[in-house]
Design an enzyme around this catalytic site. Sequence first.
Site, mmCIF file in Angstrom:
data_model
loop_
_atom_site.group_PDB
_atom_site.id
_atom_site.type_symbol
_atom_site.label_atom_id
_atom_site.label_comp_id
_atom_site.label_asym_id
_atom_site.label_seq_id
_atom_site.Cartn_x
_atom_site.Cartn_y
_atom_site.Cartn_z
ATOM 1 N N ASN A 185 36.524 35.197 72.205
ATOM 2 C CA ASN A 185 35.820 35.842 73.313
ATOM 3 C C ASN A 185 34.722 34.927 73.834
ATOM 4 O O ASN A 185 34.233 34.048 73.118
ATOM 5 C CB ASN A 185 35.148 37.130 72.823
ATOM 6 C CG ASN A 185 36.079 38.341 72.894
ATOM 7 O OD1 ASN A 185 37.022 38.380 73.681
ATOM 8 N ND2 ASN A 185 35.796 39.337 72.068
ATOM 9 N N LYS A 243 38.081 39.025 80.971
ATOM 10 C CA LYS A 243 37.838 39.570 79.622
ATOM 11 C C LYS A 243 36.336 39.654 79.362
ATOM 12 O O LYS A 243 35.816 40.673 78.903
ATOM 13 C CB LYS A 243 38.539 38.677 78.578
ATOM 14 C CG LYS A 243 38.341 39.145 77.147
ATOM 15 C CD LYS A 243 39.240 40.310 76.788
ATOM 16 C CE LYS A 243 38.709 41.163 75.656
ATOM 17 N NZ LYS A 243 38.738 40.592 74.346
HETATM 18 N N1 LIG Z 1 38.482 41.823 66.348
HETATM 19 C C1 LIG Z 1 38.821 42.166 67.580
HETATM 20 O O1 LIG Z 1 39.277 43.287 67.839
HETATM 21 C C2 LIG Z 1 38.702 41.176 68.686
HETATM 22 C C3 LIG Z 1 38.161 39.926 68.500
HETATM 23 N N2 LIG Z 1 38.152 39.037 69.532
HETATM 24 C C4 LIG Z 1 37.609 37.706 69.358
HETATM 25 O O2 LIG Z 1 38.456 36.981 68.466
HETATM 26 C C5 LIG Z 1 37.684 36.006 67.745
HETATM 27 C C6 LIG Z 1 37.905 36.234 66.250
HETATM 28 O O3 LIG Z 1 37.306 37.487 65.939
HETATM 29 P P1 LIG Z 1 37.690 38.357 64.667
HETATM 30 O O4 LIG Z 1 39.087 38.109 64.276
HETATM 31 O O5 LIG Z 1 37.256 39.737 64.964
HETATM 32 O O6 LIG Z 1 36.724 37.706 63.586
HETATM 33 P P2 LIG Z 1 36.766 37.872 61.990
HETATM 34 O O7 LIG Z 1 35.363 37.694 61.520
HETATM 35 O O8 LIG Z 1 37.504 39.101 61.602
HETATM 36 O O9 LIG Z 1 37.648 36.644 61.546
HETATM 37 C C7 LIG Z 1 37.180 35.328 61.420
HETATM 38 C C8 LIG Z 1 37.495 34.893 60.002
HETATM 39 O O10 LIG Z 1 37.227 33.501 59.896
HETATM 40 C C9 LIG Z 1 36.623 33.298 58.630
HETATM 41 N N3 LIG Z 1 35.893 32.027 58.622
HETATM 42 C C10 LIG Z 1 34.807 31.688 59.339
HETATM 43 N N4 LIG Z 1 34.430 30.423 59.041
HETATM 44 C C11 LIG Z 1 35.305 29.982 58.110
HETATM 45 C C12 LIG Z 1 35.435 28.756 57.394
HETATM 46 N N5 LIG Z 1 34.583 27.741 57.582
HETATM 47 N N6 LIG Z 1 36.430 28.631 56.491
HETATM 48 C C13 LIG Z 1 37.285 29.644 56.267
HETATM 49 N N7 LIG Z 1 37.227 30.846 56.924
HETATM 50 C C14 LIG Z 1 36.239 30.999 57.837
HETATM 51 C C15 LIG Z 1 35.700 34.484 58.485
HETATM 52 O O11 LIG Z 1 35.259 34.620 57.151
HETATM 53 P P3 LIG Z 1 33.819 35.322 56.860
HETATM 54 O O12 LIG Z 1 34.002 36.772 57.164
HETATM 55 O O13 LIG Z 1 33.592 34.994 55.439
HETATM 56 O O14 LIG Z 1 32.825 34.689 57.797
HETATM 57 C C16 LIG Z 1 36.630 35.597 58.956
HETATM 58 O O15 LIG Z 1 37.470 36.064 57.929
HETATM 59 C C17 LIG Z 1 36.233 36.231 68.186
HETATM 60 O O16 LIG Z 1 35.890 35.339 69.208
HETATM 61 C C18 LIG Z 1 36.241 37.668 68.713
HETATM 62 O O17 LIG Z 1 35.236 37.906 69.684
HETATM 63 C C19 LIG Z 1 38.686 39.325 70.754
HETATM 64 C C20 LIG Z 1 39.245 40.552 70.981
HETATM 65 C C21 LIG Z 1 39.214 41.600 69.992
HETATM 66 C C1 LIG Z 2 36.267 45.600 72.540
HETATM 67 C C2 LIG Z 2 37.304 44.529 72.481
HETATM 68 C C3 LIG Z 2 38.332 44.804 71.414
HETATM 69 C C4 LIG Z 2 38.051 44.579 73.799
HETATM 70 O O1 LIG Z 2 37.187 44.584 74.884
HETATM 71 C C5 LIG Z 2 36.661 43.206 72.243
HETATM 72 O O2 LIG Z 2 36.952 42.218 72.883
HETATM 73 C C6 LIG Z 2 35.594 43.086 71.224
HETATM 74 O O3 LIG Z 2 35.452 43.981 70.387
HETATM 75 O O4 LIG Z 2 34.875 42.076 71.231
#
Ligand SMILES: NC(=O)C1=CN([C@@H]2O[C@H](COP(=O)(O)OP(=O)(O)OC[C@H]3O[C@@H](n4cnc5c(N)ncnc54)[C@H](OP(=O)(O)O)[C@@H]3O)[C@@H](O)[C@H]2O)C=CC1
Ligand SMILES: CC(C)(CO)C(=O)C(=O)O
Length: 327
Positions: A104, A206
């Site tokens: 994001n 987005k």
């Molecule tokens: N979740 C959602 O619904 C949505 C998310 N997004 C975007 O997607 C992207 C990812 O988000 P999201 O999946 O929620 O994030 P998460 O925190 O769930 O996932 C990221 C993962 O990466 C791990 N990590 C970070 N640094 C390291 C490292 N150096 N070595 C190994 N593992 C590492 C984290 O571990 P730790 O927890 O230990 O830091 C965590 O498990 C973001 O930009 C978010 O804004 C976009 C739309 C929706």
């Molecule tokens: C809310 C959502 C899932 C979609 O707008 C998102 O992008 C966020 O949680 O950062």
Amino acid sequence: MKICIVGAGAIGGYLGAKLVLSGEEVTLIARGSHLEAIQKNGLKIILADGSSQVANPVLATSDFTAVESQDVVILAIKANSVSAIAPSLHHLYHEQTMVVTAQNGIPWWYFCKHGGEYKGTRLNSLDPDGIIENNIDIDRVIGCVVYPAAEIVEPGVIQHLEGERFTLGEIDGSKTERIQLLAQALKKAGFKAPVRNQIRTEIWIKLWGNIAFNPISALTGATLEAIAQYSHSRELARQMMLEAQTIAEKLGVKFGISLEQRINGAEKVGAHKTSMLQDIEAGRPTEIEAIAGAVVELGKLTQTPTPHIDALYASVKLLELTGKQRR
Ligand SMILES: NC(=O)C1=CN([C@@H]2O[C@H](COP(=O)(O)OP(=O)(O)OC[C@H]3O[C@@H](n4cnc5c(N)ncnc54)[C@H](OP(=O)(O)O)[C@@H]3O)[C@@H](O)[C@H]2O)C=CC1
Ligand SMILES: CC(C)(CO)C(=O)C(=O)O
């Protein structure tokens, strides 16, 4: 294809698991108890219909040096974690490796291959020391906009809530063979993966929602639905989005949907906590710089007043700061 997901959390885990199940050679980079659970039991995804599947990647590790070179590296860590891992990415590269930014917010590469008066401008809010730019060759980069919503519900287990679309785009807008191959792999895994020639427009659409809903939710604890349905917070979101729209339009972006349609889209996601609210509740740093700090910076660059975004940006930064002091 050999695909490495850097940050197999909510989004990376969902993406990675489905790619494994479709037959791609997937390596997952994760850490802590989540990594241990994946190594022990595989990565479980619970789908929106309640069914679940377990995926066993080629390798799950926290050690970048243990991973062989990859065709695709998908950055699915939070935007604020990219500079910490950027110097390790070279272990994953061969000459043609693509790096997909599945995050994001405004990406650090926004003005690369951009053209016009801001061409090549580096945004201090995203990459102050140039660590990212110096470690990720811009020719590798593919833009991506993440639409699914997902959560890690326990170590090794990802709950998918809704959405299947990962919009892709070369940052110079070209339709290359490599991006078509990547899109095919994602489609084979069951995702929607349209390839767009204006990826920055998709990023703004987005971000249009995230810039308002994520900080408001982080400060109030409210869900997307609640923010959209309470008239005062809906109006606050609208004002923030109008400021962002003015900046984006000055940068040449044309929004193909109306502001009300975008707010209604966020409302339809329902009683979902934004990722920024989840970060605040878990005591983690937020993506406030990529989501709002960069827009404040772009406001200054384009001489656009951003009073509503400034206020929410300052408040979330303060919340992070005082949160840290409390811990
Ligand atoms: N979740 C959602 O619904 C949505 C998310 N997004 C975007 O997607 C992207 C990812 O988000 P999201 O999946 O929620 O994030 P998460 O925190 O769930 O996932 C990221 C993962 O990466 C791990 N990590 C970070 N640094 C390291 C490292 N150096 N070595 C190994 N593992 C590492 C984290 O571990 P730790 O927890 O230990 O830091 C965590 O498990 C973001 O930009 C978010 O804004 C976009 C739309 C929706
Ligand atoms: C809310 C959502 C899932 C979609 O707008 C998102 O992008 C966020 O949680 O950062």
